[in-house]
Every structure is written in C-alpha cells, then in structure tokens.
Design an enzyme around this catalytic site. Structure first.
Site, PDB file in Angstrom:
ATOM      1  N   SER A 188       0.842  -1.198   0.000  1.00 48.86           N
ATOM      2  CA  SER A 188       0.000   0.000   0.000  1.00 48.86           C
ATOM      3  C   SER A 188       0.875   1.245   0.000  1.00 48.86           C
ATOM      4  CB  SER A 188      -0.894   0.003   1.238  1.00 48.86           C
ATOM      5  OG  SER A 188      -1.423   1.308   1.403  1.00 48.86           O
ATOM      6  N   HIS A 230      -1.227  -1.194  -4.308  1.00 51.87           N
ATOM      7  CA  HIS A 230      -2.515  -0.925  -3.645  1.00 51.87           C
ATOM      8  C   HIS A 230      -2.564   0.570  -3.338  1.00 51.87           C
ATOM      9  CE1 HIS A 230      -6.049  -1.954  -1.156  1.00 51.87           C
ATOM     10  NE2 HIS A 230      -5.616  -1.014  -0.311  1.00 51.87           N
ATOM     11  N   ASP A 287      -4.774   3.744  -1.896  1.00 53.85           N
ATOM     12  CA  ASP A 287      -5.884   4.083  -0.996  1.00 53.85           C
ATOM     13  C   ASP A 287      -6.358   5.512  -1.223  1.00 53.85           C
ATOM     14  OD1 ASP A 287      -6.134   1.698   0.755  1.00 53.85           O
ATOM     15  OD2 ASP A 287      -4.025   2.137   1.162  1.00 53.85           O
ATOM     16  N   MET A 344      -9.006   8.292  -0.028  1.00 52.36           N
ATOM     17  CA  MET A 344      -9.902   8.630   1.107  1.00 52.36           C
ATOM     18  C   MET A 344     -10.434  10.043   0.940  1.00 52.36           C
ATOM     19  SD  MET A 344      -7.442   7.358   4.164  1.00 52.36           S
ATOM     20  CE  MET A 344      -6.652   5.742   4.129  1.00 52.36           C
ATOM     21  N   HIS A 378      -8.352   1.226  -4.011  1.00 55.86           N
ATOM     22  CA  HIS A 378      -9.301   1.019  -2.905  1.00 55.86           C
ATOM     23  C   HIS A 378      -9.950   2.361  -2.584  1.00 55.86           C
ATOM     24  CE1 HIS A 378      -9.680  -0.063   1.690  1.00 55.86           C
ATOM     25  NE2 HIS A 378     -10.847   0.045   1.105  1.00 55.86           N
ATOM     26  N   MET A 420     -12.154   4.677  -0.538  1.00 50.97           N
ATOM     27  CA  MET A 420     -12.840   4.876   0.742  1.00 50.97           C
ATOM     28  C   MET A 420     -13.541   6.228   0.646  1.00 50.97           C
ATOM     29  SD  MET A 420      -9.807   3.369   3.070  1.00 50.97           S
ATOM     30  CE  MET A 420      -8.689   3.400   1.673  1.00 50.97           C
ATOM     31  N   MET A 463     -11.602  -5.785   5.274  1.00 55.84           N
ATOM     32  CA  MET A 463     -10.821  -4.840   6.072  1.00 55.84           C
ATOM     33  C   MET A 463     -10.514  -5.496   7.417  1.00 55.84           C
ATOM     34  SD  MET A 463     -10.273  -2.317   4.151  1.00 55.84           S
ATOM     35  CE  MET A 463      -9.299  -1.465   5.398  1.00 55.84           C
ATOM     36  N   GLY A 488      -3.123   3.827   8.063  1.00 57.24           N
ATOM     37  CA  GLY A 488      -2.185   2.722   8.038  1.00 57.24           C
ATOM     38  C   GLY A 488      -1.667   2.495   9.458  1.00 57.24           C
ATOM     39  N   ASP A 500      -6.824  -6.461   4.028  1.00 55.13           N
ATOM     40  CA  ASP A 500      -6.245  -5.118   4.081  1.00 55.13           C
ATOM     41  C   ASP A 500      -6.225  -4.568   5.507  1.00 55.13           C
ATOM     42  OD1 ASP A 500      -5.300  -2.619   3.491  1.00 55.13           O
ATOM     43  OD2 ASP A 500      -7.079  -1.959   2.369  1.00 55.13           O
TER      44      ASP A 500
HETATM   45  C1  DX5 Z   1      -6.427   1.551   5.506  1.00 54.58           C
HETATM   46  C2  DX5 Z   1      -5.973   1.236   4.112  1.00 54.58           C
HETATM   47  C3  DX5 Z   1      -4.893   0.243   4.051  1.00 54.58           C
HETATM   48  C4  DX5 Z   1      -3.620   0.677   4.729  1.00 54.58           C
HETATM   49  C5  DX5 Z   1      -2.935  -0.566   5.224  1.00 54.58           C
HETATM   50  O1  DX5 Z   1      -7.559   2.317   5.467  1.00 54.58           O
HETATM   51  O2  DX5 Z   1      -7.041   0.716   3.359  1.00 54.58           O
HETATM   52  O3  DX5 Z   1      -4.634  -0.157   2.714  1.00 54.58           O
HETATM   53  O4  DX5 Z   1      -2.759   1.392   3.903  1.00 54.58           O
HETATM   54  O5  DX5 Z   1      -1.841  -0.188   5.975  1.00 54.58           O
HETATM   55  P1  DX5 Z   1      -1.149  -1.147   7.011  1.00 54.58           P
HETATM   56  O6  DX5 Z   1      -0.618  -2.323   6.251  1.00 54.58           O
HETATM   57  O7  DX5 Z   1      -0.081  -0.293   7.599  1.00 54.58           O
HETATM   58  O8  DX5 Z   1      -2.191  -1.558   8.017  1.00 54.58           O
HETATM   59 ZN    ZN Z   2      -6.570  -0.183   1.397  1.00 56.88          ZN
END
Ligand code: DX5
Ligand code: ZN
Length: 220
Positions: free
Chosen positions: A9, A34, A36, A38, A67, A69, A138, A145, A176
C-alpha cells in the site's frame, strides 16, 4: 494452485520520494500496487486524489489496485478507469446500489472489488458474489495505516471462502490492514489470495527484501 499475491500500500510510502518508492515496488517481488483513496467523509482521513494517482500510474509498472474509501463512488468510476486503475474496489457501506456500481466498473473495463468494514457480515455479499472479482476484507477500521490486525478477520476469511465455494464463484479474497509476518501464513492457509501490506513493508529497514520474504512465506 494460483500463487498468492502481495500488494504493497503506497499510503505508507514516503510521499516526498514517491517515484523512488514506486520504482522500489516495480523492482520487487510485489504483484500489485494498492492505492488508498480517502475523502474525509467515508473515513476520518484524506489521502490523495486524481492528480497524485495520475503521477503514480505514470511510473507504476504493475497491476493497479485502487481502494476507494469515498461516499457515492459511482461519481468517479470513469475517472479511475481513465487514470489506469485495473481493479476498482468500492465499499459495500458506501453504495446504495452495489449491483449497479459493479456493472458500471466492469463496463469501464476494470475488475470490480467490494470492501467490507470489520463490522459488516460477509453474508451480505451472497446475492452478488458472482459479479464480484475480489472481496477486500478490512482487517482494521479503514482510514489509517499502521493499525493492529483485528483477529476476528480469520473467521470472516473462512466464512467468505466457504460462501465463494458454495456459490461456485471465482472471487478473490484480499486482506487489508495490519498484515505482517505474524498473520500472513495463516491468512493464505484459510483462503486469502491477496495480502495488502503498508507499514510492514515501507517501515522495514529493507522493504524490497521484506516483500521477497513475505512472498516466499505465503507461497510455500
Ligand atoms: C487503511 C488502508 C490500508 C492501509 C494498510 O484504510 O485501506 O490499505 O494502507 O496499511 P497497514 O498495512 O499499515 O495496516
Ligand atoms: Zn486499502
């Protein structure tokens, strides 16, 4: 058996050295990027948007797993297709008409993923599992993260794997959040196909080697 995949990610990358970190993933044993996205509404955090994704896809040479969000993701499906997403994952909790969203993603020539928050039961996907290329479970609450893996995820992977088999679907399972060498092996043993890893990879002393080791560990 299909090989199990690693999707680092970029949320955990160094944004001031993004091109360097993208090259690192290009040259590693990782399978996917990956990404993210948001919006500060669906989750209590804002990551980055279209211009940054455009810069990422210019350099990234592997499969782009986006991904989302964000609320009401239908508004941006075409934009993400144009930006080069290969997999577009929307949240079950953010879609009023999930079936329609999945069709739209496919019409735009992307694979369609659905993410489930930790509190959302996997059974809710049974009626459209045939239309879903990947379910992203999730294993933390989305938005950040570096959080701890929620143990209940193991049970959800087993339930989802059972459902996919019962429905004769070919849906992949992605995990994830909080993935490390402590849970990776067990996750693939019970049916996960793709592991996202942010902090575990990018905060490691040697990210490239960490990816290689994780990849080996889940493909024994
Ligand atoms: C969280 C994200 C994840 C995140 C994972 O909302 O969707 O993809 O980056 O990070 P780690 O591996 O540090 O939990
Ligand atoms: Zn993610």
């Amino acid at each position: 058996m299909n090989s199990k995949l690693i999707a680092p990610s970029l949320l955990a990358a160094d944004f001031a050295n993004l091109q360097r970190d993208i090259e690192l993933i290009n040259q590693s044993d990782a399978d996917w990027f990956h990404i993210d996205i948001m919006d500060g509404v669906f989750v209590p955090n804002i990551s980055f948007g279209m211009p940054v994704l455009k810069a990422i896809t210019k350099h990234a040479k592997k499969f782009i797993d986006v991904h989302l969000m964000i609320v009401d993701p239908d508004r941006y499906i075409k934009d993400f297709a144009d930006l080069g997403a290969n997999m577009l994952t929307v949240h079950y909790e953010a879609c009023n008409h999930l079936h329609r969203s999945l069709q739209s993603i496919k019409q735009h020539k992307m694979q369609a993923g659905v993410a489930l928050n930790p509190h959302t039961n996997v059974e809710l996907l049974r009626d459209c599992i045939q239309d879903i290329d990947m379910v992203c479970l999730m294993s933390v609450n989305p938005g950040f993260g570096g959080q701890h893996f929620i143990e209940r995820t193991f049970e959800k992977v087993k339930q989802l794997r059972r459902m996919i088999e019962e429905e004769n679907a070919t849906t992949k399972i992605e995990i994830d959040g909080g993935v490390t060498d402590k849970n990776a092996e067990k996750l693939v043993e019970i049916g996960a196909d793709v592991l996202v890893a942010g902090s575990y990879v990018f905060k490691a002393e040697n990210p490239k080697q960490t990816i290689t080791e994780l990849k080996k560990m889940i493909n024994k």
